[in-house]
Design a protein around this motif. Structure first.
Motif, short mmCIF file in Angstrom:
data_model
loop_
_atom_site.label_atom_id
_atom_site.label_comp_id
_atom_site.label_asym_id
_atom_site.label_seq_id
_atom_site.Cartn_x
_atom_site.Cartn_y
_atom_site.Cartn_z
N THR A 39 0.84 -1.21 0.00
CA THR A 39 0.00 0.00 0.00
C THR A 39 0.87 1.26 0.00
OG1 THR A 39 -0.18 -0.08 2.42
CG2 THR A 39 -1.92 -1.16 1.14
N VAL A 40 1.51 1.52 1.13
CA VAL A 40 2.42 2.67 1.27
C VAL A 40 3.62 2.21 2.09
CG1 VAL A 40 0.50 4.34 1.19
CG2 VAL A 40 1.31 3.50 3.41
N ASN A 66 -3.74 8.13 18.70
CA ASN A 66 -3.94 7.42 17.44
C ASN A 66 -3.36 6.01 17.50
OD1 ASN A 66 -5.33 8.28 15.26
ND2 ASN A 66 -3.61 9.29 14.26
N PRO A 67 -4.21 4.97 17.55
CA PRO A 67 -3.65 3.62 17.61
C PRO A 67 -3.00 3.22 16.28
CG PRO A 67 -6.03 3.54 17.35
CD PRO A 67 -5.67 4.98 17.51
N HIS A 71 1.33 -5.34 12.17
CA HIS A 71 1.55 -6.22 11.03
C HIS A 71 2.05 -7.58 11.50
CE1 HIS A 71 1.44 -2.15 9.50
NE2 HIS A 71 1.27 -2.62 8.28
N THR A 101 -7.02 -4.39 6.72
CA THR A 101 -6.76 -4.32 8.16
C THR A 101 -8.05 -4.64 8.90
OG1 THR A 101 -4.99 -2.70 7.92
CG2 THR A 101 -6.10 -2.77 10.05
N PHE A 120 -6.80 1.42 23.59
CA PHE A 120 -8.08 0.82 23.19
C PHE A 120 -8.09 -0.67 23.56
CE2 PHE A 120 -8.00 4.65 20.76
CZ PHE A 120 -9.30 4.95 20.42
N PRO A 147 2.65 2.56 11.22
CA PRO A 147 1.81 3.53 10.53
C PRO A 147 2.51 3.93 9.23
CG PRO A 147 3.09 4.64 12.20
CD PRO A 147 3.47 3.18 12.27
N SER A 186 -4.44 0.57 3.38
CA SER A 186 -5.33 -0.59 3.44
C SER A 186 -6.76 -0.21 3.83
CB SER A 186 -4.79 -1.61 4.45
OG SER A 186 -4.71 -1.04 5.74
N ILE A 188 -9.88 -0.64 6.09
CA ILE A 188 -10.01 -1.04 7.50
C ILE A 188 -11.45 -1.43 7.79
CG2 ILE A 188 -9.69 -0.43 9.93
CD1 ILE A 188 -7.62 1.60 9.14
N PRO A 228 -9.53 7.36 15.00
CA PRO A 228 -8.99 8.71 15.12
C PRO A 228 -8.08 9.10 13.95
CG PRO A 228 -7.99 7.24 16.74
CD PRO A 228 -9.08 6.48 16.08
O1 TXA Z 1 -1.81 0.40 4.36
C1 TXA Z 1 -1.74 0.65 5.56
O2 TXA Z 1 -2.65 0.38 6.37
C2 TXA Z 1 -0.46 1.34 6.05
C3 TXA Z 1 0.69 0.36 5.85
C4 TXA Z 1 1.99 0.89 6.39
O3 TXA Z 1 0.37 -0.89 6.45
N1 TXA Z 1 -0.57 1.73 7.43
C5 TXA Z 1 -1.35 2.77 7.84
O4 TXA Z 1 -1.26 3.02 9.18
O5 TXA Z 1 -2.05 3.43 7.09
P1 TXA Z 1 -1.75 4.37 9.84
O6 TXA Z 1 -1.25 4.33 11.24
O7 TXA Z 1 -1.32 5.54 9.03
O8 TXA Z 1 -3.30 4.24 9.90
C6 TXA Z 1 -3.86 3.47 10.93
C7 TXA Z 1 -5.36 3.63 10.95
C8 TXA Z 1 -5.76 4.90 11.62
O9 TXA Z 1 -6.87 5.47 10.92
C9 TXA Z 1 -6.16 4.43 13.00
O10 TXA Z 1 -7.03 5.28 13.64
C10 TXA Z 1 -6.78 3.10 12.66
O11 TXA Z 1 -5.91 2.57 11.71
N2 TXA Z 1 -6.79 2.21 13.82
C11 TXA Z 1 -5.76 1.57 14.36
N3 TXA Z 1 -6.14 0.88 15.44
C12 TXA Z 1 -7.46 1.09 15.58
C13 TXA Z 1 -8.44 0.68 16.52
N4 TXA Z 1 -8.13 -0.10 17.53
N5 TXA Z 1 -9.70 1.11 16.32
C14 TXA Z 1 -10.04 1.90 15.31
N6 TXA Z 1 -9.15 2.34 14.39
C15 TXA Z 1 -7.87 1.95 14.52
#
Ligand code: TXA
Ligand code: MG
Length: 320
Positions: A39-40, A66-67, A71, A101, A120, A147, A186, A188, A228
């Motif tokens: 993805t990124v 921000n959680p 991986h 995800t 969380f 992230p 990805s 979610i 978040p």
């Molecule tokens: O493609 C991707 O998902 C990339 C690559 C590196 O794997 N990662 C990515 O991570 O985009 P990040 O941290 O930029 O985005 C994580 C997202 C955020 O919107 C965060 O709020 C959500 O996942 N998230 C993580 N844990 C969560 C939780 N327990 N409940 C709700 N949202 C969660």
């Protein structure tokens, strides 16, 4: 970077055994490595170490509530971290490894730092498909919090140079395996009791998800707390962005699509897969051009266009 933070030399290592071995050693020592996924680029640190995860927040300058996405290399490891019901298991079987995800209830004895889940009682899990991230997961034998590898509030990186641009001097190593193929974070899906919800649109569309587990409801706006990362400014370039532009106004650099050519085009053929893969590249490019504002042609709201428009609306939202 604050005054207390030290500048460190950032090396870029071409993907291969030497780079992966070095990366795994850094990871085990609690350091960070930027590594491509399909993805990124992600900024990886060991998910069981509060210090490593704190370094991620610090390097990104990310809001601490921000959680992070965790991986994993294989299903057995995933099941030690999150609670899979039948729907979660079916989605994992259909789309892992890949750009999906799953937000699941946290497993009781999960070996994860609480900072990883930002406190969380759910955890976001993903099994990536990219050879570099998979090699790093195998070599480090740890779940990796990662992230997107950009400073908070800037555009997600699809090339090692994008990572170096905002995280250079803050992390020791970037693994270079060229441009990422999807270019969009990805999808979610939240499956933590009750109805499955789409928390972030992405490369795997709602219909594909629905084909496995039935209809998924969209995140409602009040769910900002549980997702978040959906902060409006999360995907923003530093300049203002005007959507649905047919032509460039004075002072605008126009990103085209299909029949609207612009200064550069997401896809002259109107191909949404190509457009998604180029989206962050072109936002970066537009951000670096002399005109003070960015405009972008209309993108159809179908298929991947849904996820692209989600990112664009956030990027265009006024910042506060
Ligand atoms: O493609 C991707 O998902 C990339 C690559 C590196 O794997 N990662 C990515 O991570 O985009 P990040 O941290 O930029 O985005 C994580 C997202 C955020 O919107 C965060 O709020 C959500 O996942 N998230 C993580 N844990 C969560 C939780 N327990 N409940 C709700 N949202 C969660
Ligand atoms: Mg991000």
């Amino acid at each position: 970077m604050t005054a207390q933070e030290q500048w460190i030399e950032t090396r870029i290592g071409r993907y291969g055994k030497a780079a992966i071995d070095e990366a795994a050693a850094l990871i085990r020592a609690g350091q960070l490595v930027a590594v491509p996924t399909e993805t990124v680029y992600g900024l990886a640190g060991r998910a069981d170490s509060g210090e490593a995860v704190a370094r991620i927040y610090a390097a990104k300058g990310r809001p601490s509530f921000n959680p992070l996405i965790v991986h994993v290399a294989e299903m057995k490891q995933a099941e030690t971290l999150g609670v899979f019901d039948d729907r979660a298991r079916a989605l994992a079987e259909a789309f892992w490894p890949g750009p999906l995800t799953l937000v699941l209830p946290l497993q009781r004895n999960a070996k994860l730092a609480s900072l990883t889940t930002a406190g969380f009682d759910t955890v976001a899990l993903r099994m990536p498909a990219h050879r570099a991230m998979r090699a790093l997961l195998d070599a480090s034998e740890l779940p990796l919090a990662a992230p997107s590898a950009n400073a908070s509030g800037s555009i997600s990186p699809t090339r090692p140079q994008h990572v170096a641009h905002t995280l250079g001097g803050r992390i020791p190593l970037i693994i270079d395996d060229g441009a990422t193929s999807l270019g969009l974070e990805s999808t979610i899906i939240g499956i933590d009791g009750g109805a499955a919800r789409l928390l972030r649109p992405g490369p795997i569309g709602p219909d594909e998800i629905g084909g496995i587990i039935g209809p998924v409801s969209a995140r409602n706006e009040n769910e900002a707390i549980s997702a978040p990362g959906q902060l409006a400014s999360h995907y923003a370039p530093s300049k203002s962005l005007r959507l649905n532009a047919i032509e460039a106004d004075e002072g605008e650099w126009l990103i085209g699509f299909g029949s609207i050519s612009g200064q550069a085009s997401l896809s002259p053929d109107g191909d949404l897969i190509e457009a998604a893969a180029r989206l962050f590249d072109l936002l970066h490019e537009a951000d670096g051009q002399p005109p003070p504002r960015i405009a972008i042609a209309p993108i159809p709201d179908t298929g991947l266009g849904f996820a692209i428009n989600d990112r664009l609306r956030r990027a265009a939202a006024p910042r506060g």
